[in-house]
Write an enzyme that holds these catalytic residues in place. Structure first.
Site, PDB file in Angstrom:
ATOM      1  N   CYS A 384       0.837  -1.209   0.000  1.00  0.00           N
ATOM      2  CA  CYS A 384       0.000   0.000   0.000  1.00  0.00           C
ATOM      3  C   CYS A 384       0.872   1.259   0.000  1.00  0.00           C
ATOM      4  O   CYS A 384       1.498   1.551  -1.011  1.00  0.00           O
ATOM      5  CB  CYS A 384      -1.004  -0.042   1.144  1.00  0.00           C
ATOM      6  N   HIS A 510      -3.615  -5.072   0.339  1.00  0.00           N
ATOM      7  CA  HIS A 510      -3.033  -5.615   1.575  1.00  0.00           C
ATOM      8  C   HIS A 510      -3.088  -7.144   1.556  1.00  0.00           C
ATOM      9  O   HIS A 510      -4.065  -7.725   2.056  1.00  0.00           O
ATOM     10  CB  HIS A 510      -3.817  -5.106   2.785  1.00  0.00           C
ATOM     11  N   GLU A 512      -1.631  -9.109   3.397  1.00  0.00           N
ATOM     12  CA  GLU A 512      -1.558  -9.632   4.771  1.00  0.00           C
ATOM     13  C   GLU A 512      -2.931  -9.944   5.364  1.00  0.00           C
ATOM     14  O   GLU A 512      -3.030 -10.741   6.297  1.00  0.00           O
ATOM     15  CB  GLU A 512      -0.777  -8.665   5.681  1.00  0.00           C
TER      16      GLU A 512
HETATM   17  N1  GLN Z   1      -2.047   6.693   2.704  1.00  0.00           N
HETATM   18  C1  GLN Z   1      -2.128   5.936   1.503  1.00  0.00           C
HETATM   19  C2  GLN Z   1      -3.466   6.098   0.798  1.00  0.00           C
HETATM   20  O1  GLN Z   1      -4.431   6.487   1.403  1.00  0.00           O
HETATM   21  C3  GLN Z   1      -1.820   4.477   1.751  1.00  0.00           C
HETATM   22  C4  GLN Z   1      -2.810   3.785   2.642  1.00  0.00           C
HETATM   23  C5  GLN Z   1      -2.307   2.492   3.221  1.00  0.00           C
HETATM   24  O2  GLN Z   1      -1.105   2.232   3.272  1.00  0.00           O
HETATM   25  N2  GLN Z   1      -3.215   1.668   3.713  1.00  0.00           N
HETATM   26  O3  GLN Z   1      -3.562   5.820  -0.368  1.00  0.00           O
END
Ligand code: GLN
Length: 535
Positions: A384, A510, A512
């Site tokens: 992410c 994600h 995970e």
């Molecule tokens: N802050 C980033 C976004 O909103 C990544 C979010 C995250 O890592 N879950 O796109």
């Protein structure tokens, strides 16, 4: 009307006793005895969900397929049971009140005074029964967050008392998880805190059916007798839960204490088979008998708190066991990384993960870390925000776009290689408004991602507002950063890779959240294997 039975898990004496692990372990045993089981968590705080909480407050925010931002215990439930949870599996006081207040405004209670009893307790009971009424489960285990005696938990305890009365003894049981502290000076285990906590529960009209006792030392017959006498619980329903080497040992510990038998007995159920934990025990055996070791760095800004990256830690354990590799995770604070010390700080690592996150604290350190592993051919997995940092790093240092950035960090960057998603531009409310939950992703055939997943169409869970800016797709490709996974409907980039690097993968989603004991996530499995190869 489904014949679902309900098991409640309350906690006494202290927080952090591991109600979630006990609930998940019991569920595992019941599931492996042939019952269909799900687990729900009721959280007594006023946030509508934990999505707006800082990880320092509440650890990781876990995301379900249907896009619920939930307590991290739901991650344990999925990892243990290998079945997905949903919006209905996590309910907070905030959500309960929101529902009741919305109904009041609509006029649903017209003429009545709206009160904790019966309106709030009715809504709690409705939320508990939603899962049972799907007809999908023989058993619903509901974990009540907090500790018995807390002001916040009272309506939940009252709802459980009522439900026990409404549905009858054979349909509802209560397991109370408590602590038996060891006083080193007296060389004695002490039962008094448990006696008091059970008394507290009894004052609320609930007599626990089973006591699970967290302890650092085995509890002998005498202690069991004493607890039985003072707490009105029969002796075989006093279950020891001794500190374990890993959370994944707990189902076996509960099996040998017979927790599942006591529970089934009290609910008048007969298991067709004894719990079969063959695959689980195979995992444990691999986990405990590694043939190799790898050192993996995890760069994040919440590393002081291990719970902030819970699912990543667990996914690495699953992947390690799958490869019979012990994964030593080295948390590295992103704020401490600079160009001048990055080589020193990342020395000796066989692979690096850059963690998810929000806001600009520590992002320059994350970018430096990416640069170092890219230039030194060290396996890299960006998750992410970690993927977004990889895009920024390549844009700045390879494509030479000075001050390239994400508009999350700098709205007026000359090169917004990561930008807010179109449908997020109008969003003003913070709670539950990100791109959440499972989305399809189509993989390019000629890619590492395709080799890893072995299929064209995958589905992964998301939680973000910003995204790879497709205006830079071609330019980044020219310098070697290719996009290999796209949302088939919107064209959003979900995966980037550097084919000339031994293992460099960034994912907007994600992975995970989807790794379980019996289904370790292919990306983590491949990453850990690459780390060993790089050693
Ligand atoms: N802050 C980033 C976004 O909103 C990544 C979010 C995250 O890592 N879950 O796109």
């Amino acid at each position: 009307m489904p014949n679902t039975k309900y098991i409640f898990v309350t906690g006494g004496v202290s927080s952090s006793l591991g109600k979630g692990i006990i609930a998940a372990s019991l569920a595992k045993l019941l599931q492996s005895s042939g019952f269909s089981v799900t687990i729900q968590k009721l959280d007594p705080y006023i946030n509508v969900d934990p999505g707006t909480l800082n990880p320092y407050e509440h650890g990781e925010c876990y995301v379900t397929n249907d896009g619920a931002e939930t307590d991290l215990d739901l991650g344990h439930y999925e990892r243990f049971l290998n079945i997905p949870t949903s919006q209905a599996n996590n309910v907070t006081t905030g959500r309960i009140y929101q529902t009741v207040i919305n109904k009041e405004r609509k006029g649903d209670y017209l003429g009545k005074t709206v009160q904790i009893i019966p309106h709030i307790t009715n809504e709690i009971k409705r939320r508990i029964k939603i899962l049972g009424e799907t007809g999908d489960y023989d058993l619903v285990i509901t974990e009540i967050g907090g500790t018995v005696g807390d002001i916040e938990s009272l309506p939940y305890i009252e709802a459980v008392r009522q439900l026990k009365w409404d549905l009858g003894k054979e349909k509802v049981i209560v397991i109370h998880l408590t602590l038996i502290p060891y006083l080193a000076a007296a060389k004695e285990l002490k039962t008094k805190p448990t006696q008091h906590s059970v008394k507290e529960l009894m004052q609320s009209g609930i007599s626990p059916d089973v006591l699970v006792c967290r302890t650092e030392h085995h509890i002998g017959k005498d202690i069991r007798k004493k607890l039985a006498l003072f707490c009105s619980v029969d002796q075989e329903s006093i279950i020891e839960s001794i500190d374990a080497e890993t959370i994944y040992d707990v189902p076996n510990l509960m099996l040998s204490e017979g927790l599942h038998k006591v529970v089934l007995d009290k609910l008048g159920l007969k298991a067709e088979e004894k719990p079969i934990l063959t695959a689980w025990n195979q995992f444990l055996s691999n986990y405990k008998n590694p043939k190799n070791t790898v050192e993996i760095g995890l760069v994040g800004k919440y590393i002081e708190l291990q719970d902030a990256y819970k699912s990543i830690f667990e996914s690495l354990d699953h992947a390690g066991a799958n490869n019979q590799i012990k994964v030593n995770i080295h948390p590295i604070h992103s704020e401490e990384l600079k160009k001048s010390n990055v080589g020193e700080k990342l020395k000796g690592l066989d692979g690096l993960i850059v963690a998810p996150g929000f806001g600009d604290r520590g992002i320059e350190g994350k970018i430096e870390a990416v640069r170092y592993v890219r230039e030194n051919n060290i396996p890299f997995l960006g998750i992410c925000l970690g993927m977004q940092m990889a895009v920024i790093e390549v844009a700045r240092n390879v494509l030479k776009l000075k001050n390239a950035n994400s508009t999350e960090m700098n709205v007026s960057t000359p090169y917004p290689v990561i930008d807010i998603m179109e449908d997020q531009k109008m969003v003003t409310k913070k709670g539950g408004t990100m791109r959440l939950g499972a989305w399809d992703c189509e993989l390019e055939k000629n890619s590492k991602a395709f080799d890893i997943y072995g299929t064209r169409l995958i589905s992964e869970r998301h939680r973000h507002r910003y995204e790879f800016n497709n205006d830079y797709l071609e330019k980044l490709k020219e310098v070697g950063l290719i996009s290999t996974g796209f949302n088939p409907k919107t064209g959003l980039v979900e995966i980037v890779e550097i084919p000339s690097h031994p293992w460099f993968v960034g994912v907007q989603y994600h992975p995970e959240y989807k790794s379980t004991v019996l289904n370790p996530h292919p990306l983590f499995v491949a990453f850990v294997a690459a780390c060993l190869e790089n050693k």
